[in-house]
Design a protein around this motif. Structure first.
Motif, PDB file in Angstrom:
ATOM      1  N   GLU A  53      23.647 -28.344  28.614  1.00 42.56           N
ATOM      2  CA  GLU A  53      23.708 -28.876  29.976  1.00 42.56           C
ATOM      3  C   GLU A  53      24.581 -28.006  30.879  1.00 42.56           C
ATOM      4  OE1 GLU A  53      24.997 -32.906  30.016  1.00 42.56           O
ATOM      5  OE2 GLU A  53      23.031 -33.698  29.462  1.00 42.56           O
ATOM      6  N   TRP A  54      25.640 -27.449  30.331  1.00 40.49           N
ATOM      7  CA  TRP A  54      26.500 -26.514  31.046  1.00 40.49           C
ATOM      8  C   TRP A  54      27.050 -25.534  30.027  1.00 40.49           C
ATOM      9  CZ3 TRP A  54      31.406 -27.330  29.000  1.00 40.49           C
ATOM     10  CH2 TRP A  54      31.655 -28.598  28.470  1.00 40.49           C
ATOM     11  N   TYR A  69      22.442 -31.303  25.395  1.00 39.58           N
ATOM     12  CA  TYR A  69      21.343 -30.401  25.741  1.00 39.58           C
ATOM     13  C   TYR A  69      20.379 -31.057  26.715  1.00 39.58           C
ATOM     14  CZ  TYR A  69      23.010 -27.123  22.304  1.00 39.58           C
ATOM     15  OH  TYR A  69      23.787 -26.216  21.643  1.00 39.58           O
ATOM     16  N   GLU A  70      19.668 -30.201  27.456  1.00 40.10           N
ATOM     17  CA  GLU A  70      18.684 -30.646  28.425  1.00 40.10           C
ATOM     18  C   GLU A  70      17.512 -29.669  28.408  1.00 40.10           C
ATOM     19  OE1 GLU A  70      20.526 -30.431  32.239  1.00 40.10           O
ATOM     20  OE2 GLU A  70      20.623 -28.243  32.260  1.00 40.10           O
ATOM     21  N   PHE A  71      16.404 -30.059  29.028  1.00 46.09           N
ATOM     22  CA  PHE A  71      15.273 -29.162  29.155  1.00 46.09           C
ATOM     23  C   PHE A  71      15.449 -28.301  30.404  1.00 46.09           C
ATOM     24  CE2 PHE A  71      13.186 -32.312  26.391  1.00 46.09           C
ATOM     25  CZ  PHE A  71      12.645 -31.441  25.451  1.00 46.09           C
ATOM     26  N   ASP A 114      26.982 -28.525  38.854  1.00 43.87           N
ATOM     27  CA  ASP A 114      27.485 -29.672  39.608  1.00 43.87           C
ATOM     28  C   ASP A 114      28.344 -30.537  38.695  1.00 43.87           C
ATOM     29  OD1 ASP A 114      26.163 -28.924  41.924  1.00 43.87           O
ATOM     30  OD2 ASP A 114      24.337 -30.020  41.401  1.00 43.87           O
ATOM     31  N   SER A 115      29.577 -30.799  39.111  1.00 41.55           N
ATOM     32  CA  SER A 115      30.493 -31.588  38.276  1.00 41.55           C
ATOM     33  C   SER A 115      30.002 -33.011  38.090  1.00 41.55           C
ATOM     34  CB  SER A 115      31.890 -31.592  38.898  1.00 41.55           C
ATOM     35  OG  SER A 115      31.850 -32.145  40.208  1.00 41.55           O
ATOM     36  N   SER A 116      29.161 -33.490  38.989  1.00 41.53           N
ATOM     37  CA  SER A 116      28.666 -34.864  38.883  1.00 41.53           C
ATOM     38  C   SER A 116      27.594 -35.021  37.814  1.00 41.53           C
ATOM     39  CB  SER A 116      28.096 -35.316  40.232  1.00 41.53           C
ATOM     40  OG  SER A 116      27.021 -34.483  40.631  1.00 41.53           O
ATOM     41  N   ASN A 117      27.134 -33.916  37.234  1.00 37.39           N
ATOM     42  CA  ASN A 117      26.041 -33.987  36.266  1.00 37.39           C
ATOM     43  C   ASN A 117      26.491 -34.306  34.845  1.00 37.39           C
ATOM     44  OD1 ASN A 117      24.230 -33.413  38.278  1.00 37.39           O
ATOM     45  ND2 ASN A 117      23.982 -31.254  37.735  1.00 37.39           N
ATOM     46  N   ALA A 118      27.801 -34.253  34.578  1.00 34.17           N
ATOM     47  CA  ALA A 118      28.281 -34.499  33.213  1.00 34.17           C
ATOM     48  C   ALA A 118      29.683 -35.094  33.264  1.00 34.17           C
ATOM     49  CB  ALA A 118      28.293 -33.193  32.407  1.00 34.17           C
ATOM     50  N   ASN A 119      29.948 -36.076  32.404  1.00 36.21           N
ATOM     51  CA  ASN A 119      31.279 -36.693  32.340  1.00 36.21           C
ATOM     52  C   ASN A 119      32.353 -35.669  31.988  1.00 36.21           C
ATOM     53  OD1 ASN A 119      30.357 -39.266  32.998  1.00 36.21           O
ATOM     54  ND2 ASN A 119      29.947 -39.799  30.861  1.00 36.21           N
ATOM     55  N   ALA A 120      31.987 -34.675  31.173  1.00 38.17           N
ATOM     56  CA  ALA A 120      32.959 -33.666  30.766  1.00 38.17           C
ATOM     57  C   ALA A 120      33.465 -32.839  31.935  1.00 38.17           C
ATOM     58  CB  ALA A 120      32.338 -32.754  29.709  1.00 38.17           C
ATOM     59  N   LEU A 121      32.722 -32.821  33.044  1.00 38.48           N
ATOM     60  CA  LEU A 121      33.089 -32.001  34.203  1.00 38.48           C
ATOM     61  C   LEU A 121      33.749 -32.801  35.313  1.00 38.48           C
ATOM     62  CD1 LEU A 121      29.824 -29.842  34.436  1.00 38.48           C
ATOM     63  CD2 LEU A 121      31.985 -29.236  33.330  1.00 38.48           C
ATOM     64  N   ARG A 122      34.067 -34.063  35.055  1.00 37.23           N
ATOM     65  CA  ARG A 122      34.717 -34.881  36.080  1.00 37.23           C
ATOM     66  C   ARG A 122      36.015 -34.228  36.553  1.00 37.23           C
ATOM     67  NH1 ARG A 122      34.025 -39.105  32.460  1.00 37.23           N
ATOM     68  NH2 ARG A 122      36.292 -39.232  32.213  1.00 37.23           N
ATOM     69  N   SER A 147      35.544 -28.410  40.052  1.00 44.33           N
ATOM     70  CA  SER A 147      34.843 -27.974  41.259  1.00 44.33           C
ATOM     71  C   SER A 147      33.408 -27.573  40.925  1.00 44.33           C
ATOM     72  CB  SER A 147      35.554 -26.782  41.890  1.00 44.33           C
ATOM     73  OG  SER A 147      36.882 -27.111  42.244  1.00 44.33           O
ATOM     74  N   ASP A 148      32.511 -27.772  41.869  1.00 47.43           N
ATOM     75  CA  ASP A 148      31.138 -27.306  41.696  1.00 47.43           C
ATOM     76  C   ASP A 148      31.112 -25.777  41.751  1.00 47.43           C
ATOM     77  OD1 ASP A 148      30.308 -29.945  41.629  1.00 47.43           O
ATOM     78  OD2 ASP A 148      29.734 -29.985  43.749  1.00 47.43           O
ATOM     79  N   ILE A 149      30.132 -25.186  41.050  1.00 49.00           N
ATOM     80  CA  ILE A 149      29.937 -23.734  41.060  1.00 49.00           C
ATOM     81  C   ILE A 149      28.561 -23.457  41.635  1.00 49.00           C
ATOM     82  CG2 ILE A 149      29.826 -21.627  39.685  1.00 49.00           C
ATOM     83  CD1 ILE A 149      31.578 -23.007  37.608  1.00 49.00           C
TER      84      ILE A 149
END
Length: 261
Positions: free
Chosen positions: A32-33, A39-41, A88-96, A99-101
């Motif tokens: 996912e990141w 994992y994601e498609f 995007d930090s909003s896409n995964a709890n681990a990134l809470r 900053s977005d990249i």
């Protein structure tokens, strides 16, 4: 020219200089990141413009789009580029709290050499801008085997290594004091971390390619990547991810013969 690929169409392609356009895509399972254990498609397009006498030249699924400026059949060099998807930090709890990249674009040069018909060595060095600023270098060795016994597929596999500057690794694996404070306030126990450059990853990849017709080509591929040094020691990886990274998928493409030289 030493012939490197599927010999099914070698005779025709050796004399056909007309231009071709190949369109298609890769569908894959990927982290996912960068550094994630979830994992994601994902999808990666295939866009290639080349002459027909180069269609069966070996290429790997992780080759970046390239334009050859010199090619004598054994050694090739030119320009290459790629794009990194935004994070995007909003896409995964681990990134809470992180900053977005933004999207990043990389452009540079590549060289590849076939010391033997069944062996290819390739290296890319690119400068990135946008989401990060820095240098990334990929190196790969592929052993290649065309197997008429296995339905005429081409098998390839070999080791990979990636080097990256601090501008790249710190962007995706570093945690600033502000990000750490914000993350902790949101219940994400990240600590400040500044990552340096060096060996980013080592790994191994392989693929199976089948040319079904003169126009249609498909493949199955997989790659294992082991994060190294500062990337592997990042709190993002240690607390929320995995230094063992995988991707696998399939591709399908169609080649249009444009009819002019």
């Amino acid at each position: 020219m030493s012939y490197k690929g599927d010999p099914t169409y070698a005779a025709a392609e050796s004399t056909d200089r007309q231009w071709t356009l190949t369109l298609g895509g890769y569908v894959m399972a990927q982290p996912e990141w960068m550094g994630s254990d979830d994992y994601e498609f994902g999808f990666k397009p295939i866009i290639s413009i080349t002459r027909a006498d180069r269609l069966s030249r070996f290429s790997s699924f992780n080759d970046n789009p390239s334009l050859a400026l010199f090619d004598n059949g054994t050694f090739e060099a030119g320009i290459t580029g790629t794009m990194d998807w935004k994070r995007d930090s909003s896409n995964a709890n681990a990134l809470r709290g992180m900053s977005d990249i933004d999207y990043a674009f990389q452009i540079g040069g590549y060289a590849q050499w076939f010391p033997m018909d069944w062996l290819r060595l390739r290296g890319d060095v690119r400068y990135g801008f946008g989401g990060f600023e820095g240098v990334v270098a990929d190196f790969a060795i592929d052993a290649i085997h065309f197997s008429p016994e296995l339905w005429g597929v081409t098998l390839s596999a070999g080791p990979r290594m990636t080097l990256a500057s601090s501008g790249y690794i710190d962007t995706y694996y570093g945690v600033t004091p502000t990000e750490a404070a914000f993350a902790q306030a949101l219940g994400n126990p990240l600590t400040p971390y500044q990552a340096g450059g060096g060996i980013y990853s080592v790994g191994f990849g392989g693929q199976v390619v089948k040319r079904f017709t003169e126009n249609i080509t498909g493949s199955v591929f997989a790659e294992y990547k082991y994060l190294m040094d500062d990337a592997a020691d990042s709190p993002l990886v240690v607390q929320h991810g995995d230094r063992n990274q995988f991707q696998t998928g399939v591709s399908l493409s169609y080649t249009f013969f444009l009819g002019f030289e």
